[in-house]
Design a protein around this motif. Structure first.
Motif: not given
Length: 379
Positions: A236-237, A342-346, A204-206, A335-337
């Motif tokens: 993907x990220x 960025x794809x936080x939910x991914x 997750x951190x990486x 708010x950015x999410x």
């Protein structure tokens, strides 16, 4: 009927002793005292630091304890003198709280408040007591937050209000894992457009670090992990290359140096392994490489560094929570999410109930997930 001012009976996952599965028990959560806030937790990520603590790899860990420090929830009630939030507000508890008054909080380049419990592991509120009891026994707090429970109580300096429309099962990750990785790339390292990066460890951190490198405009992002199942997601990220050290007959840092004409501009260690930290240093360019240590090692781990690795021009930095002053920065990250910067939910690849929380730990330990989220209560 309002629960304000009353003891709440609810479910929580308790670590009764080190290196044993968590046990879901009925606990009692006392009302908040002055300058404290009681929160209904809706979702919590499972972080490697929770497993680190469970294994007693952190100095001074106290048991029994309610772990979890990557949560999001709703304010149920507040104690006397609380002005930053009110009942009904959506919030993120802060595992690294900020009093915004001490020398560290006021320093422009620090976010490590002297009042937080990180590294001390006292496991209590600021008044040196706990709000948790189970079967007549006191239960310790973890990292000022304790989010593996239906209700928790935090000190006023350990909370930040967020947009009520934000999905709890995503933004809970901002509480630790995402902000740590993403922030280290954009705040600590200050990755520049067109640069080269190496990210060691694709958890997750990486993965969050990869996202930070991509948002910053890095032209080449090399992800390193021994679990090839993570490579498709890493690309993907934003990873341009993915390497498994087991595929090579030479040290992986030598491979990276050859790939990048002397080493990457920025390297990141996201595991907490001192041998990997050495590779992270040596994978960076000897004349100007920026090395960033994010992973939390075992309390007894030590690393030997050749001074010549640094004298030629490398710099080595550590970062906690991505150098974000959480009280000020987390609402903006939410708010950015929501705006899909960025794809936080991914990052959320698995979800479990509180009753099945040990399954979530298993997904993490076996490398099946990027991040598992415990769904605790509906908003």
């Amino acid at each position: 009927m309002s629960t304000a001012g009353k003891v709440i009976k609810c479910k929580a996952a308790i670590a009764w002793e080190a290196s044993k599965p968590l046990v879901v028990e009925e606990i009692e959560v006392a009302p908040p005292k002055a300058h404290e806030i009681r929160i209904k937790i809706c979702a919590s990520g499972i972080c490697h630091t929770d497993d680190h603590a469970l294994g007693a790899h952190m100095a001074g860990m106290k048991f029994p304890v309610i772990l979890g420090h990557e949560g999001a929830g709703i304010v149920e009630s507040v104690g006397e003198g609380v002005t930053c939030v009110k009942p009904g507000d959506h919030v993120i508890p802060l595992c690294s709280p900020m009093c915004m008054e001490c020398k560290a909080c006021m320093h422009p380049e620090s976010n490590f408040c002297i009042k937080n419990d990180v590294g001390k592991n006292v496991g209590l509120m600021l008044d040196k007591t706990t709000r948790f009891t189970c079967k007549g026994k006191m239960i310790h707090n973890f990292m000022s937050s304790s989010t593996f429970t239906e209700y928790t109580v935090v000190d006023e300096f350990a909370i930040v209000k967020i947009d009520p429309k934000a999905p709890m099962d995503h933004v809970c990750l901002i509480g630790c894992g995402f902000s740590t990785g993403y922030g280290t790339a954009v705040n600590t390292a200050k990755v520049k457009p067109g640069s080269t990066c190496a990210v060691f460890g694709l958890g997750g951190i990486g993965m969050s670090t990869v996202m930070g490198c991509k948002v910053s405009g890095a032209s080449r992002i090399i992800g390193i992990d021994i679990n090839k199942r993570k490579f498709a997601k890493a690309k993907e990220f934003g990873c341009t290359d993915c390497l498994d050290p087991n595929d090579y007959d030479k040290p992986i840092h030598d491979v990276i140096v050859e790939m990048t004409d002397g080493g990457v501009d920025y390297s990141f260690e996201c595991i907490g392994n001192t041998d990997v930290m050495v590779s992270t240093i040596l994978a960076s360019h000897g004349a100007y490489g920026s090395v960033n240590i994010i992973g939390v090692p075992d309390q007894h781990a030590r690393m030997t560094v050749d001074p010549m690795w640094l004298l030629t021009g490398r710099s080595v930095s550590g970062a906690f929570l991505g150098d974000y002053k959480a009280k000020e920065s987390f609402p903006g990250l939410v708010k950015d999410a929501m705006c899909k910067k960025f794809n936080l939910g991914g990052l959320v690849t698995h979800k479990v109930s509180l009753e099945n929380i040990n399954k979530g730990f298993e997904y993490m330990r076996t490398g099946q997930c990027i991040r598992s989220v415990v769904e605790i209560a509906k908003p």
